[in-house]
Enzyme design. Structure first.
Site, short mmCIF file in Angstrom:
data_model
loop_
_atom_site.label_atom_id
_atom_site.label_comp_id
_atom_site.label_asym_id
_atom_site.label_seq_id
_atom_site.Cartn_x
_atom_site.Cartn_y
_atom_site.Cartn_z
N GLN A 183 -10.15 10.01 -23.08
CA GLN A 183 -10.40 8.55 -22.97
C GLN A 183 -10.02 8.44 -22.43
O GLN A 183 -9.89 6.71 -22.82
CB GLN A 183 -11.15 8.39 -24.45
CG GLN A 183 -12.32 8.88 -24.48
CD GLN A 183 -13.01 8.36 -25.62
OE1 GLN A 183 -13.64 7.19 -25.88
NE2 GLN A 183 -13.15 9.10 -27.20
N ASP A 218 -4.73 1.47 -32.91
CA ASP A 218 -5.80 1.66 -31.71
C ASP A 218 -6.32 2.25 -30.77
O ASP A 218 -5.24 1.73 -30.28
CB ASP A 218 -6.98 0.74 -32.47
CG ASP A 218 -8.03 1.77 -31.61
OD1 ASP A 218 -8.55 2.81 -31.98
OD2 ASP A 218 -9.62 0.77 -32.04
N GLU A 219 -6.85 3.36 -29.96
CA GLU A 219 -6.67 3.05 -28.82
C GLU A 219 -4.98 3.81 -28.01
O GLU A 219 -4.93 2.84 -26.84
CB GLU A 219 -7.18 2.44 -27.53
CG GLU A 219 -8.70 1.52 -27.89
CD GLU A 219 -9.84 2.60 -27.89
OE1 GLU A 219 -9.43 3.80 -27.57
OE2 GLU A 219 -11.19 2.91 -28.25
N ARG A 246 -21.49 7.60 -23.60
CA ARG A 246 -21.53 6.35 -24.21
C ARG A 246 -23.23 6.53 -24.67
O ARG A 246 -24.08 5.60 -25.49
CB ARG A 246 -21.44 5.63 -23.68
CG ARG A 246 -20.38 4.73 -23.45
CD ARG A 246 -19.20 4.68 -23.75
NE ARG A 246 -18.36 6.05 -24.01
CZ ARG A 246 -18.22 6.08 -25.14
NH1 ARG A 246 -18.07 5.26 -26.30
NH2 ARG A 246 -17.06 6.79 -25.70
N LYS A 292 -13.84 6.55 -35.43
CA LYS A 292 -12.12 6.01 -35.81
C LYS A 292 -12.41 4.63 -36.89
O LYS A 292 -11.24 3.94 -36.66
CB LYS A 292 -11.74 6.33 -34.93
CG LYS A 292 -12.66 5.45 -33.81
CD LYS A 292 -10.95 5.39 -32.08
CE LYS A 292 -11.71 4.84 -31.17
NZ LYS A 292 -11.48 3.00 -31.58
N THR A 293 -12.96 3.43 -35.78
CA THR A 293 -13.32 2.39 -37.02
C THR A 293 -13.56 2.86 -38.15
O THR A 293 -12.56 1.65 -38.58
CB THR A 293 -13.98 1.71 -35.80
OG1 THR A 293 -13.59 2.07 -34.60
CG2 THR A 293 -13.89 0.15 -36.83
#
Length: 739
Positions: free
Chosen positions: A252, A221-222, A602, A37-38
Site C-alpha cells: 500500500q 503507523d503507515e 477498499r 491494524k488500528t
C-alpha cells in the site's frame, strides 16, 4: 486489564495478539489491507499501560492524519479512561509543531511563528522570483516549489542544494532567498515542520535527550509512507533505546511522488537487525473474490515482502468488468448501477467512485446531476481554502505574530479601506530600508512618504489592530473572533451586498465560529495559538464533514484508509491506470499496481472495474488499450459486460431498457447464447475480436486490444510482445489467427 479491554483482547487473532504483546525491542508489523491494524495499535497501547504499567506520557504514537490520531485516542480512552490524554498521539507535522513551539528559539525563530499554507507559500515564492528577476514563464513557480519541498523532505539545506543543471541553479538561488524570507516573516512551511526538528535535535543533543529520556515506546503507523525526514526523526528519537514498533504494508505504498520511501519498511531489518516481524494476513473487510483479484494484481511486483492475505468471509459476488465504448457510456453504466443499489436500500455513502486523475470526475458529475444523485468530491475546495475564511485567519495570524508581513499585506485593505498598492509599496520599501517589520512601518507612514490622506487611513488601520489585540485578552476565543469580524467591517460588507454569494460566505463564517467553539469545548486550555496550529494542520480528508446522504467521488490516492460496501474503479486504461507518466519506470509502474490494489481492497462486498475504448482528451477522441492490470484478474471470478454501442442495438432494446448486457440474453442475440443456464460469448461474423491472439509477419505475436469499423475498413489496436502497441487496418495487415 479492564473488562472491556479483556473482551476486546479476546477477539484478536493469534498474530494480532503476538503483535500486541511484543513490546521490547524493534517490531515490524506487516499489516495487510483490512487486517485490523488500528485495533492492534490501540490494544498495544492499552496493554503497555494496563498490563506493563508503562506511564502514558512515555508513549508516542504517530499517524498520518489528524482524523486517525483523534480516533485512536478516543478508542484508547474507551479502554483506559482519561489517562489517554497523557499519551502523545499525533501526526508527524503536529509533533513537529509541538517540538518547535518549545525550542525553535535555538534556531533563531520566534515561538510565535506562523505556518504558511500552499497558497501563501506560492505568494512568497513568486515574490522571490520577482526579486531575483527570474521569468515565471520559463521557470514555473510550481516546479520550483516542488523541488524545494523535495529538498526539505530530504533534509537538504539551501547551501547544500545541488546545481547540476541550469534549472537547479535557479532553484538553489530561489531556495536560499525563500528560506531567508520565511525567516524574516517568522514563518514556516510544511517542509520545515519536519526539517527543523531534525536540525534542532542534531545541533542541540541536550534537547534531543529530553525527548529520548521521556519517550520510551514509539509506534509509527503507515510506515511505508514515511519520507527521509520522518525516518531520520524516528531514528533520532530511538537512538537511546530500540522500543520502536512500526506498522505498515509495502503493498500500500502509494506516495512516492511526495517523498515516501518504500525502502524504509523493506529495509527495516537492516536498520534493526534484531527486529521481530509479525504478519497480519487475515483480512476482515473484503470477500474472497475481491481479495483474490487484488492479490493477483500486486503479485508481479518483485521488490515486495512476501505475504498472502486470506479471509474467512464468504466468496461473494464476482467482480464486474465493464468495457464501454466511451467515457459517457462508462459513466451512464456506473450511475445506473448506483441507482439500482440505492433503490435496493444501500445508502449512497456506502458506495464510492474511484479514479486516477481529478479530470475524470467531470463526466460522472454530469451523469449524477442528471440522475439527481447528491455527491461529494473528496479533495475539492476545502473549507479553510475559502476566501472569507483565509481573510479572517490572516487577521488572527497577524495578531499573534506581528512579523508576519505576508498575512498583513492580505488584510491591510480587506475589507476595502482605501489603502492601495502604491501605499503598501512605499511602506514596504521603508521597512526594508530601516530593517523593521511592515507592521512597525505603519507607525511611520509620513516618514515613508505617504500623503496626509493615505497616512490617516494607515493610522486608522493600525489603531484597529491595537484595539483587537486588547480585545483578544478580554474575551473568550469564539466571542473574540465574532467581534473581530464585526469590528473590521467584514460581516457588514457582506450583509450590504445582499447576494446569494455573500449569504453563502456569511454562512461559512458562521460555520467558522462553530469550528472555534468545537475547539474550545475539546481543550482544557484553549488558545488562539493552539487553534491556529490545529487549522494549519488540517488534512485534505479531515474536513469532508458528514456526507451520509451523498455519494463519494475521489482519486485513488485519497481512497487509502477508507472502505465502502460497493466500489467503482473507473478508467482502467493504459495511460490512466497505469498513468502515462509511470510506464517508463519500473518503480513507478509498481506503484501504479499498488495504487490499483489499494482501490480494489477498499471494497467490502462488490467491486466494479470499468474502462472505455475511447475518451476525449483536449477535445479529441483518444483510443485506449485496457489496463495491463486487468490481465492479472482470474477470469473465473470476473463477469464481463459491455456498453450499448458495443452490442447489437435491436437486441439491447429487447433485453435492457438502459442498454447493457446483464444476464438477459436470448437465442436470437448474435452476441450471447444460453449454455446450461449461463450466458456465454459467441463469435460474430469477423474473427478480429478483442483478446484474440494474432501473428504478424514482421511484428510477431500479439493480442487484439480494440477492433472497430466495417470489414474493409476494420481498424485494430494490437499489443505485440516484442514491439509494443500498433494500429493496423485488418485487410492490409496480413494477420494470422493463432489458435
Amino acid at each position: 486489564m479492564k473488562i472491556i479491554d479483556a473482551m476486546e483482547f479476546s477477539l484478536l487473532n493469534t498474530m494480532q495478539r503476538e503483535a500486541v504483546q511484543s513490546i521490547q525491542g524493534p517490531l515490524l508489523i506487516f499489516a495487510g489491507a483490512g487486517s485490523g491494524k488500528t485495533r492492534v495499535l490501540v490494544q498495544r497501547i492499552a496493554y503497555l499501560i494496563e498490563e506493563k504499567k508503562v506511564a502514558p506520557w512515555q508513549i508516542f504514537a504517530v499517524t498520518f492524519t489528524n482524523k486517525a490520531a483523534r480516533e485512536m485516542k478516543e478508542r484508547i480512552e474507551a479502554i483506559i479512561g482519561r489517562r489517554a490524554d497523557e499519551t502523545w498521539i499525533s501526526t508527524f507535522h503536529s509533533a513537529g509543531v509541538r517540538i518547535l513551539r518549545q525550542h525553535i528559539e535555538k534556531l533563531h525563530y520566534g515561538k510565535n511563528f506562523v505556518i504558511y499554507d500552499d497558497s501563501e507559500q506560492m505568494t512568497l515564492l513568486k515574490a522571490c522570483l520577482s526579486a531575483l528577476e527570474i521569468n515565471e514563464k520559463i521557470f514555473h513557480p510550481r516546479a520550483i516549489q516542488s523541488r524545494i519541498a523535495a529538498a526539505k523532505n530530504e533534509l537538504i539545506e539551501p547551501t547544500e542544494y545541488s546545481t547540476d543543471d541550469f534549472f537547479d541553479e535557479k532553484v538553489a538561488k530561489v531556495y536560499e532567498l525563500y528560506d531567508q524570507r520565511l525567516k524574516e516573516n517568522n514563518a514556516l512551511d510544511f517542509g520545515d515542520l519536519l526539517r527543523l526538528p531534525v536540525k534542532l535535535f542534531r545541533q542541540f543533543p541536550e534537547i534531543l535527550k529530553i525527548y529520548t529520556r521521556r519517550l520510551k515506546f514509539l509506534m509509527v503507523d503507515e510506515y511505508q509512507d514515511t519520507n527521509h525526514a520522518q525516518y531520520q526523526l524516528i531514528r533520532l528519537l530511538t537512538q537511546e533505546h530500540d522500543n520502536l514498533c512500526v506498522v505498515g504494508d509495502d503493498d500500500q505504498s502509494i506516495y512516492r511522488w511526495r517523498g515516501a520511501d518504500i525502502r524504509n519498511i523493506l529495509e527495516f531489518e537492516k536498520d534493526f537487525p534484531h527486529a521481530k516481524i509479525v504478519k497480519l494476513e487475515q483480512n476482515y473487510r473484503s470477500t474472497q473474490n475481491i481479495l483474490h483479484a487484488a492479490m493477483e494484481v500486486v503479485k508481479p511486483i518483485q521488490n515486495r515482502h512476501p505475504k498472502t492475505l486470506w479471509t474467512e468471509n464468504n466468496e461473494g459476488e464476482k467482480l464486474t468488468l465493464l468495457e464501454a465504448f466511451n467515457e459517457k457510456e462508462e459513466a451512464q453504466f456506473v450511475v445506473q448501477e448506483i441507482l439500482k443499489k440505492r433503490d435496493a436500500g444501500l445508502p449512497l455513502n456506502e458506495m464510492a467512485i474511484f479514479y486516477r486523475t481529478n479530470s475524470q470526475s467531470r463526466v460522472f458529475e454530469d451523469e449524477l446531476r442528471k440522475a439527481n444523485i447528491p455527491y461529494v468530491i473528496y479533495g475539492g475546495m476545502r473549507f479553510y481554502d475559502r476566501m472569507e475564511i483565509k481573510d479572517i485567519l490572516a487577521y488572527l495570524w497577524v495578531l499573534i505574530n506581528p512579523a508576519d508581513n505576508l498575512h498583513l499585506k492580505r488584510i491591510v485593505n480587506v475589507p476595502a479601506r482605501g489603502i492601495g498598492k502604491t501605499t503598501i509599496e512605499k511602506l514596504e520599501n521603508y521597512s526594508f530600508s530601516k530593517g523593521i517589520t511592515l507592521l512597525e512601518a505603519l507607525s511611520f507612514a509620513t516618514e515613508a512618504g505617504l500623503n496626509a490622506g493615505a497616512a490617516k487611513k494607515v493610522k486608522t488601520f493600525l489603531e484597529l489592530l491595537k484595539n483587537l489585540a486588547v480585545l483578544r485578552k478580554t474575551e473568550k476565543l469564539s466571542d473574540f473572533v465574532t467581534s473581530l469580524m464585526e469590528r473590521i467591517g467584514y460581516l457588514g460588507q457582506l450583509r450590504d451586498e445582499a447576494s446569494l454569494e455573500s449569504q453563502s460566505r456569511i454562512e461559512n463564517l458562521e460555520e467558522f465560529i462553530n469550528v472555534i467553539q468545537d475547539y474550545e469545548n475539546s481543550q482544557s486550555d484553549p488558545s488562539l495559538e493552539g487553534f491556529l496550529d490545529q487549522v494549519a494542520l488540517v488534512n485534505q480528508t479531515d474536513n469532508e464533514g458528514d456526507v451520509k446522504s451523498s455519494l463519494p467521488l475521489m482519486t485513488l490516492h485519497l481512497a487509502k484508509g477508507l472502505e465502502f460496501k460497493v466500489v467503482f474503479l473507473v478508467g482502467m486504461e493504459e495511460g490512466l491506470l497505469p498513468h502515462s507518466r509511470s510506464t517508463d519506470s519500473q518503480e513507478e509502474l509498481d506503484e501504479e499496481r499498488r495504487l490499483t490494489y489499494v482501490g480494489m481492497t477498499r471494497s467490502q462486498q462488490k467491486l466494479f472495474l470499468t474502462f472505455a475504448q475511447q475518451r476525449k482528451v483536449f477535445g479529441r477522441d483518444q483510443y485506449n488499450l485496457s489496463s495491463r492490470f486487468l490481465e492479472a484478474l482470474p477470469q473465473d471470478i470476473v463477469e464481463k459486460v459491455y456498453s450499448k454501442s458495443l452490442l447489437h442495438h435491436s437486441s439491447l432494446e429487447r433485453n435492457s431498457a438502459f442498454g447493457f448486457s446483464r444476464n438477459s440474453s436470448t437465442k436470437e442475440d448474435p452476441f450471447f447464447e444460453e449454455n446450461n443456464g449461463e450466458t456465454i460469448a459467441v463469435q460474430v461474423s469477423h474473427p478480429y475480436q478483442r483478446g484474440v491472439k494474432v501473428l504478424h509477419p514482421f511484428f510477431g505475436e500479439g493480442t487484439i486490444q480494440s477492433s472497430e469499423g466495417t470489414d474493409k475498413q476494420r481498424k485494430l489496436i494490437i499489443r505485440f510482445s516484442k514491439v509494443g502497441t500498433k494500429k493496423l487496418v485488418a485487410q492490409m495487415a496480413n494477420l494470422t489467427i493463432v489458435k
